[in-house]
Design a protein around this motif. Structure first.
Motif: not given
Length: 685
Positions: A471-497
């Motif tokens: 996450x830190x490596x991707x954030x360095x390139x992205x410029x904004x926190x990716x905590x919301x992304x990792x919460x919803x895709x790595x630590x949360x089951x299912x997917x969006x509908x």
């Protein structure tokens, strides 16, 4: 050129929800250059079955004990008496205390392997106790001081067997002995004493004694010619100079047919030897498959991940006597004989090669984070297919790495909560893990994504990582926190509908105003690593493609920042329809129109069986998953031929009667609701 919108600070969200137009872009893939058969991925289910056999002795009741020490080297003298079915071994572990003194050292080693002698720092040592598949060495009389080195040597005789119970086997391969090890995740200490967790990596010197007519293979570089011992045996010395974790160590001995080739780096022209080993009966096919896919994939990965990490040693592919459980041993991949013989095996060849970067070069600190290895190696398959055939990665993944279902095979989390069974949701660990990388790539763009991936590798080269490091490596390139992304895709089951409705109205100057209402209809909530619910919607950039009545189209990228959100677009043509995420950049379910949310949600189940065809009294491994969006699963029950048979998420069933049998998994939640999977057919001959 597409540039994905990023997670935007709250002050900017309002602007994104308003009317905005984005330059239309084209993402037409290049015409296919070559053809690959669809990946079967049968070997993944087989790996699960192989590794599940190693959970029994070394699981939650016997957790890894992390100690204040650093292992530096394993030196092994392994004398294989294949005619007598035994191994006489001497293993020396060299290490150092860290910032505290050591008055105890705990070595992982199965209790049922008898030890003949132990030495500590060169002297005889008897102050040890064996229990829970560990050797507890009492150093209280003479502790190891902080930063001081130590060595401990174990001498023992290990009985070799064809049964896969201790991480190594001796089998008959068409009249020729075949020795092979495979210990991921908890079987390595079944046959050699070690610190059996992935975070403490060490170099290895291994001296293998075996009959002269056999070939002995291990990690790293071969140190000179085999030494003839004058008694019909030889001693072969392999040296792995780069640190490896215990599961990446391997030994294989058999009457292999061998051949060599070379890899020429596309980065600087360095030449590295490639070694291949196959059983004679499979050598002709292996010569084509091993060589072709390895040579094609190496430069693809080097240009995207960085140079092959062990270019100063070798890369090799070896056929193992196992029917299941191909494994990415450092510098020497083992492919099962079934994978070798399979009509299509390119996916497993390139998957295990990808692990040389993501698994061997950069290793997960604990098995909770194994998705970092499996997800990246899975995405390596996607990258290879993209390079080899020109097929768009999203299209390829939707066809081969997803069932499209909200509560389907990818309903779990890539992060493994249960360290005793880290692959129990293997589809999520592998395929969903690959989708995480695919989505990050589309959010960042190709150049920033691959640079971030290379920086991640260089920063943790030959070391160990956790999810936050990626996450830190991707954030360095992205410029904004990716905590919301990792919460919803790595630590949360299912997917969006995603559900959506749109309308178009003519306005001034021949233009049209398009109103899009986007609604996220999934029932679950987003959770963080601690399991805390943080919101009930996904935060994602989302492509909206308007198809016009004249056959043309225009794509807009919006940032979906709430559960129900309205967007407006001004266009020059009359729209006929709308598509959400047309180029498949997100793992999702997309539906139209918006439906009622619903409140009474019953659990759902998915079931699988392996193998699907057996002889009478043959055993079938049953595996499945239950999902409940508004509660938790309280009970799993396997139903065979409409009869409740056995409880538990995993089971081993034996079928006495020939014919076809219907197997289903019934799940019950903590609120009294129940759901039953679609049946799986098992055929008994």
């Amino acid at each position: 050129m597409f540039s994905a919108l990023r997670f935007i600070k709250p002050a900017c969200i309002f602007l994104l929800a308003m009317v905005f137009t984005v330059q239309a872009f084209s993402s037409e893939p290049a015409p296919p250059r070559k053809i690959l058969p669809p990946p079967t991925h049968q070997w993944r289910a087989e790996e699960l079955l192989q590794m599940s056999q190693l959970y029994e002795l070394q699981s939650g009741e016997n957790p890894r004990i992390f100690q204040n020490l650093d292992v530096k080297n394993y030196t092994m003298n392994l004398d294989f008496d294949v005619s007598g079915s035994k191994l006489d071994a001497q293993v020396t572990i060299t290490g150092a205390a860290l910032d505290e003194k050591l008055d105890q050292i705990i070595v992982d080693f199965y209790d049922d392997v008898p030890i003949s002698a132990v030495k500590f720092n060169g002297g005889n040592f008897t102050q040890f106790e064996r229990k829970n598949n560990k050797v507890y060495c009492d150093l209280s009389a003479s502790p190891v001081n902080p930063n001081a080195e130590f060595s401990i040597t174990f001498s023992y005789t290990f009985p070799l067997s064809s049964q896969f119970t201790h991480g190594i086997v001796l089998r008959d391969q068409n009249g020729t002995p075949a020795v092979c090890s495979s210990g991921q995740p908890y079987g390595n200490s079944g046959w050699w004493p070690c610190f059996d967790y992935p975070s403490d990596k060490a170099t290895v010197d291994v001296h293998i004694t075996c009959p002269e007519n056999l070939i002995a293979v291990s990690n790293g570089a071969l140190q000179g010619a085999p030494i003839k011992n004058g008694d019909g045996t030889q001693t072969v010395y392999w040296k792995e100079s780069h640190p490896l974790y215990t599961s990446a160590f391997a030994v294989a001995i058999s009457g292999y047919e061998t051949w060599q080739d070379s890899y020429v780096s596309p980065l600087d022209g360095t030449v590295m030897p490639l070694y291949f080993y196959a059983f004679p009966e499979d050598a002709q096919k292996a010569r084509n498959d091993y060589t072709l896919y390895t040579k094609e994939a190496l430069p693809v990965f080097a240009t995207r991940f960085g140079e092959y990490p062990f270019i100063d040693e070798k890369y090799g592919v070896l056929e193992s006597p196992f029917s299941r459980g191909s494994l990415e041993h450092q510098t020497i991949t083992h492919l099962t004989y079934k994978a070798t013989q399979a009509e299509s095996n390119w996916d497993v060849v390139v998957h295990e090669l990808g692990h040389q970067w993501w698994g061997d070069w950069v290793t997960c600190k604990t098995w909770n984070h194994v998705w970092l290895q499996e997800g990246l190696a899975t995405y390596a398959e996607v990258l290879f297919n993209e390079s080899y055939t020109g097929e768009a990665p999203g299209v390829f993944m939707a066809k081969n790495y997803d069932d499209g279902l909200y509560d389907g095979i990818l309903a779990g989390t890539p992060y493994s909560e249960d360290i005793s069974q880290p692959w129990d949701e293997y589809n999520a660990v592998y395929e969903k893990g690959g989708w995480v990388l695919h989505m990050l790539r589309n959010m960042l763009g190709d150049e920033p994504f691959f640079k971030a991936l290379q920086d991640y590798g260089k920063s943790h080269a030959y070391g160990a990582v956790e999810t936050d490091d990626l996450r830190a490596a991707m954030e360095s390139a992205y410029g904004v926190s990716l905590a919301p992304f990792f919460d919803q895709w790595v630590y949360t089951p299912f997917r969006p509908v995603y559900q959506y409705e749109f309308s178009a109205s003519p306005v001034w100057g021949g233009k049209y105003q398009v109103d899009l209402l986007l609604y996220q209809a999934q029932a679950h909530k987003i959770k963080n690593l601690a399991g805390e619910e943080v919101r009930d919607y996904y935060l994602m950039p989302l492509d909206v493609t308007l198809q016009f009545k004249d056959g043309s189209s225009q794509t807009f990228t919006v940032y979906n920042s709430s559960r129900r959100q309205r967007f407006q677009f001004m266009v020059d043509k009359e729209p006929a329809s709308v598509a959400i995420d047309q180029d498949i950049k997100i793992l999702k379910v997309a539906e139209t129109p918006i439906a009622d949310k619903g409140t009474n949600i019953l659990p759902t189940a998915r079931a699988g069986a392996f193998p699907r065809t057996v002889s009478a009294k043959g055993s079938v491994f049953l595996f499945g998953r239950g999902m409940d969006a508004d509660g938790s699963i309280a009970r799993y029950t396997w139903v065979i031929d409409n009869k409740k048979m056995v409880e538990g998420r995993f089971a081993l069933a034996t079928f006495e009667e020939s014919g076809t049998h219907q197997v289903a998994l019934m799940v019950e939640d903590d609120q009294g609701g129940a759901g039953t999977s679609a049946p799986v057919t098992v055929t008994v001959r």
